[in-house]
Design a protein around this motif. Sequence first.
Motif, PDB file in Angstrom:
ATOM      1  N   MET A 179      -3.560  -2.567 -10.819  1.00  0.00           N
ATOM      2  CA  MET A 179      -2.975  -2.043  -9.584  1.00  0.00           C
ATOM      3  C   MET A 179      -2.048  -0.854  -9.833  1.00  0.00           C
ATOM      4  O   MET A 179      -1.492  -0.297  -8.886  1.00  0.00           O
ATOM      5  CB  MET A 179      -2.191  -3.157  -8.881  1.00  0.00           C
ATOM      6  N   ALA A 180      -1.873  -0.448 -11.069  1.00  0.00           N
ATOM      7  CA  ALA A 180      -0.881   0.573 -11.433  1.00  0.00           C
ATOM      8  C   ALA A 180      -1.014   1.863 -10.622  1.00  0.00           C
ATOM      9  O   ALA A 180      -0.012   2.422 -10.180  1.00  0.00           O
ATOM     10  CB  ALA A 180      -0.961   0.868 -12.932  1.00  0.00           C
ATOM     11  N   ASP A 181      -2.225   2.342 -10.411  1.00  0.00           N
ATOM     12  CA  ASP A 181      -2.400   3.622  -9.703  1.00  0.00           C
ATOM     13  C   ASP A 181      -2.198   3.511  -8.194  1.00  0.00           C
ATOM     14  O   ASP A 181      -2.126   4.519  -7.501  1.00  0.00           O
ATOM     15  CB  ASP A 181      -3.770   4.220 -10.020  1.00  0.00           C
ATOM     16  N   LYS A 182      -2.087   2.301  -7.664  1.00  0.00           N
ATOM     17  CA  LYS A 182      -1.900   2.111  -6.215  1.00  0.00           C
ATOM     18  C   LYS A 182      -0.467   1.760  -5.840  1.00  0.00           C
ATOM     19  O   LYS A 182      -0.152   1.685  -4.666  1.00  0.00           O
ATOM     20  CB  LYS A 182      -2.820   0.985  -5.728  1.00  0.00           C
ATOM     21  N   ARG A 183       0.379   1.559  -6.832  1.00  0.00           N
ATOM     22  CA  ARG A 183       1.741   1.084  -6.538  1.00  0.00           C
ATOM     23  C   ARG A 183       2.549   2.119  -5.792  1.00  0.00           C
ATOM     24  O   ARG A 183       2.470   3.312  -6.054  1.00  0.00           O
ATOM     25  CB  ARG A 183       2.454   0.703  -7.840  1.00  0.00           C
ATOM     26  N   THR A 184       3.355   1.619  -4.858  1.00  0.00           N
ATOM     27  CA  THR A 184       4.219   2.486  -4.055  1.00  0.00           C
ATOM     28  C   THR A 184       5.694   2.232  -4.354  1.00  0.00           C
ATOM     29  O   THR A 184       6.550   2.871  -3.763  1.00  0.00           O
ATOM     30  CB  THR A 184       3.965   2.251  -2.550  1.00  0.00           C
ATOM     31  N   ASP A 185       5.960   1.306  -5.251  1.00  0.00           N
ATOM     32  CA  ASP A 185       7.350   0.973  -5.565  1.00  0.00           C
ATOM     33  C   ASP A 185       7.830   1.672  -6.836  1.00  0.00           C
ATOM     34  O   ASP A 185       8.858   1.329  -7.377  1.00  0.00           O
ATOM     35  CB  ASP A 185       7.534  -0.546  -5.696  1.00  0.00           C
ATOM     36  N   ARG A 186       7.114   2.642  -7.294  1.00  0.00           N
ATOM     37  CA  ARG A 186       7.497   3.364  -8.525  1.00  0.00           C
ATOM     38  C   ARG A 186       7.752   4.805  -8.211  1.00  0.00           C
ATOM     39  O   ARG A 186       7.213   5.422  -7.409  1.00  0.00           O
ATOM     40  CB  ARG A 186       6.377   3.276  -9.553  1.00  0.00           C
ATOM     41  N   LEU A 218      -0.882 -18.497  -6.731  1.00  0.00           N
ATOM     42  CA  LEU A 218      -0.558 -17.188  -7.278  1.00  0.00           C
ATOM     43  C   LEU A 218      -1.469 -16.155  -6.632  1.00  0.00           C
ATOM     44  O   LEU A 218      -2.672 -16.401  -6.471  1.00  0.00           O
ATOM     45  CB  LEU A 218      -0.750 -17.155  -8.797  1.00  0.00           C
ATOM     46  N   TYR A 219      -0.884 -15.021  -6.261  1.00  0.00           N
ATOM     47  CA  TYR A 219      -1.632 -13.928  -5.639  1.00  0.00           C
ATOM     48  C   TYR A 219      -1.833 -12.843  -6.689  1.00  0.00           C
ATOM     49  O   TYR A 219      -0.874 -12.238  -7.148  1.00  0.00           O
ATOM     50  CB  TYR A 219      -0.875 -13.389  -4.428  1.00  0.00           C
ATOM     51  N   LEU A 220      -3.099 -12.635  -7.070  1.00  0.00           N
ATOM     52  CA  LEU A 220      -3.440 -11.662  -8.105  1.00  0.00           C
ATOM     53  C   LEU A 220      -4.402 -10.644  -7.518  1.00  0.00           C
ATOM     54  O   LEU A 220      -5.488 -10.988  -7.073  1.00  0.00           O
ATOM     55  CB  LEU A 220      -4.069 -12.365  -9.310  1.00  0.00           C
ATOM     56  N   MET A 221      -3.991  -9.383  -7.500  1.00  0.00           N
ATOM     57  CA  MET A 221      -4.812  -8.325  -6.939  1.00  0.00           C
ATOM     58  C   MET A 221      -5.590  -7.637  -8.063  1.00  0.00           C
ATOM     59  O   MET A 221      -5.137  -7.629  -9.186  1.00  0.00           O
ATOM     60  CB  MET A 221      -3.925  -7.301  -6.220  1.00  0.00           C
ATOM     61  N   PRO A 222      -6.696  -7.023  -7.829  1.00  0.00           N
ATOM     62  CA  PRO A 222      -7.399  -6.926  -6.566  1.00  0.00           C
ATOM     63  C   PRO A 222      -8.188  -8.183  -6.246  1.00  0.00           C
ATOM     64  O   PRO A 222      -8.405  -8.511  -5.104  1.00  0.00           O
ATOM     65  CB  PRO A 222      -8.336  -5.741  -6.769  1.00  0.00           C
ATOM     66  N   SER A 223      -8.621  -8.932  -7.255  1.00  0.00           N
ATOM     67  CA  SER A 223      -9.321 -10.202  -7.046  1.00  0.00           C
ATOM     68  C   SER A 223      -9.175 -11.023  -8.317  1.00  0.00           C
ATOM     69  O   SER A 223      -9.360 -10.510  -9.416  1.00  0.00           O
ATOM     70  CB  SER A 223     -10.802  -9.965  -6.760  1.00  0.00           C
ATOM     71  N   SER A 268     -12.318  -0.039   7.756  1.00  0.00           N
ATOM     72  CA  SER A 268     -12.131  -0.350   9.171  1.00  0.00           C
ATOM     73  C   SER A 268     -10.953   0.418   9.788  1.00  0.00           C
ATOM     74  O   SER A 268     -10.787   0.436  10.998  1.00  0.00           O
ATOM     75  CB  SER A 268     -11.865  -1.845   9.342  1.00  0.00           C
ATOM     76  N   GLY A 269     -10.125   1.016   8.912  1.00  0.00           N
ATOM     77  CA  GLY A 269      -8.950   1.719   9.397  1.00  0.00           C
ATOM     78  C   GLY A 269      -7.666   0.920   9.220  1.00  0.00           C
ATOM     79  O   GLY A 269      -6.566   1.436   9.352  1.00  0.00           O
ATOM     80  N   ARG A 270      -7.808  -0.352   8.926  1.00  0.00           N
ATOM     81  CA  ARG A 270      -6.621  -1.187   8.703  1.00  0.00           C
ATOM     82  C   ARG A 270      -5.961  -0.773   7.389  1.00  0.00           C
ATOM     83  O   ARG A 270      -6.616  -0.585   6.379  1.00  0.00           O
ATOM     84  CB  ARG A 270      -7.015  -2.654   8.649  1.00  0.00           C
ATOM     85  N   GLU A 271      -4.634  -0.645   7.424  1.00  0.00           N
ATOM     86  CA  GLU A 271      -3.906  -0.309   6.206  1.00  0.00           C
ATOM     87  C   GLU A 271      -2.494  -0.870   6.268  1.00  0.00           C
ATOM     88  O   GLU A 271      -2.037  -1.291   7.332  1.00  0.00           O
ATOM     89  CB  GLU A 271      -3.878   1.199   5.976  1.00  0.00           C
ATOM     90  N   GLY A 272      -1.851  -0.890   5.125  1.00  0.00           N
ATOM     91  CA  GLY A 272      -0.496  -1.412   5.072  1.00  0.00           C
ATOM     92  C   GLY A 272       0.019  -1.519   3.656  1.00  0.00           C
ATOM     93  O   GLY A 272      -0.579  -0.984   2.726  1.00  0.00           O
ATOM     94  N   GLU A 273       1.127  -2.225   3.510  1.00  0.00           N
ATOM     95  CA  GLU A 273       1.753  -2.461   2.212  1.00  0.00           C
ATOM     96  C   GLU A 273       1.612  -3.937   1.886  1.00  0.00           C
ATOM     97  O   GLU A 273       1.722  -4.788   2.770  1.00  0.00           O
ATOM     98  CB  GLU A 273       3.239  -2.088   2.247  1.00  0.00           C
ATOM     99  N   GLY A 281       7.160 -12.211  -3.797  1.00  0.00           N
ATOM    100  CA  GLY A 281       6.316 -11.103  -4.219  1.00  0.00           C
ATOM    101  C   GLY A 281       7.035 -10.145  -5.150  1.00  0.00           C
ATOM    102  O   GLY A 281       8.261 -10.047  -5.149  1.00  0.00           O
ATOM    103  N   PHE A 282       6.238  -9.414  -5.924  1.00  0.00           N
ATOM    104  CA  PHE A 282       6.753  -8.444  -6.891  1.00  0.00           C
ATOM    105  C   PHE A 282       6.003  -7.130  -6.730  1.00  0.00           C
ATOM    106  O   PHE A 282       4.780  -7.099  -6.767  1.00  0.00           O
ATOM    107  CB  PHE A 282       6.539  -8.958  -8.322  1.00  0.00           C
ATOM    108  N   GLY A 283       6.746  -6.035  -6.571  1.00  0.00           N
ATOM    109  CA  GLY A 283       6.135  -4.728  -6.427  1.00  0.00           C
ATOM    110  C   GLY A 283       5.420  -4.577  -5.095  1.00  0.00           C
ATOM    111  O   GLY A 283       5.260  -5.549  -4.343  1.00  0.00           O
ATOM    112  N   THR A 284       5.006  -3.357  -4.786  1.00  0.00           N
ATOM    113  CA  THR A 284       4.232  -3.091  -3.573  1.00  0.00           C
ATOM    114  C   THR A 284       3.134  -2.071  -3.870  1.00  0.00           C
ATOM    115  O   THR A 284       3.244  -1.274  -4.801  1.00  0.00           O
ATOM    116  CB  THR A 284       5.107  -2.533  -2.430  1.00  0.00           C
ATOM    117  N   TYR A 285       2.102  -2.138  -3.067  1.00  0.00           N
ATOM    118  CA  TYR A 285       1.051  -1.126  -3.125  1.00  0.00           C
ATOM    119  C   TYR A 285       0.531  -0.890  -1.714  1.00  0.00           C
ATOM    120  O   TYR A 285       0.702  -1.712  -0.826  1.00  0.00           O
ATOM    121  CB  TYR A 285      -0.079  -1.533  -4.075  1.00  0.00           C
ATOM    122  N   HIS A 286      -0.059   0.281  -1.521  1.00  0.00           N
ATOM    123  CA  HIS A 286      -0.626   0.644  -0.235  1.00  0.00           C
ATOM    124  C   HIS A 286      -2.121   0.347  -0.262  1.00  0.00           C
ATOM    125  O   HIS A 286      -2.811   0.679  -1.215  1.00  0.00           O
ATOM    126  CB  HIS A 286      -0.400   2.126   0.055  1.00  0.00           C
TER     127      HIS A 286
END
Length: 141
Positions: A134-141, A84-89, A64-69, A54-59
């Motif tokens: 995903m730029a505005d959701k990243r937590t690794d910056r 390949l995993y491409l967010m958001p879809s 439902s209340g489920r959350e994570g990185e 994986g590369f980078g992280t986002y929250h």
Amino acid sequence: MAKAALKTKPTKVSVSSFLAKQEKERRRECETVAKIMKTATGAQPRMWGPSIVGFGTYHYSYASGREGEWMVTGFSPRKSDLTLYLMPSVNTFPSLLKRLGKHKTGKSCLYIRKLDDVDIDVLTELVKQSVARMADKRTDR
């Protein structure tokens, strides 16, 4: 009732040693995809669970209340496909998918049997646009 913890988390396993264990052609494909993703994210690769790079992280958080990185983008060299995993879809990019070449899709997954089956320039643009969304959701910056 306690929430179930996400099973796939970053590990301290070496990405290079994981990739070194791959069959020669799959390893070459992985190295190509890793370069594309590293350039797109500006992040160093890290292992997520036993088999995802994986590369980078986002929250994330769901109603439902489920959350994570989670990783911004990543890949896994599966037996039958390079996933390949491409967010958001992945289906957010229909015009690029149409030009990509031979592939299958899931919600956030792009399945490629062989990298030679797709247009690398289109794949690079697909990863770049996915990361940009995903730029505005990243937590690794």
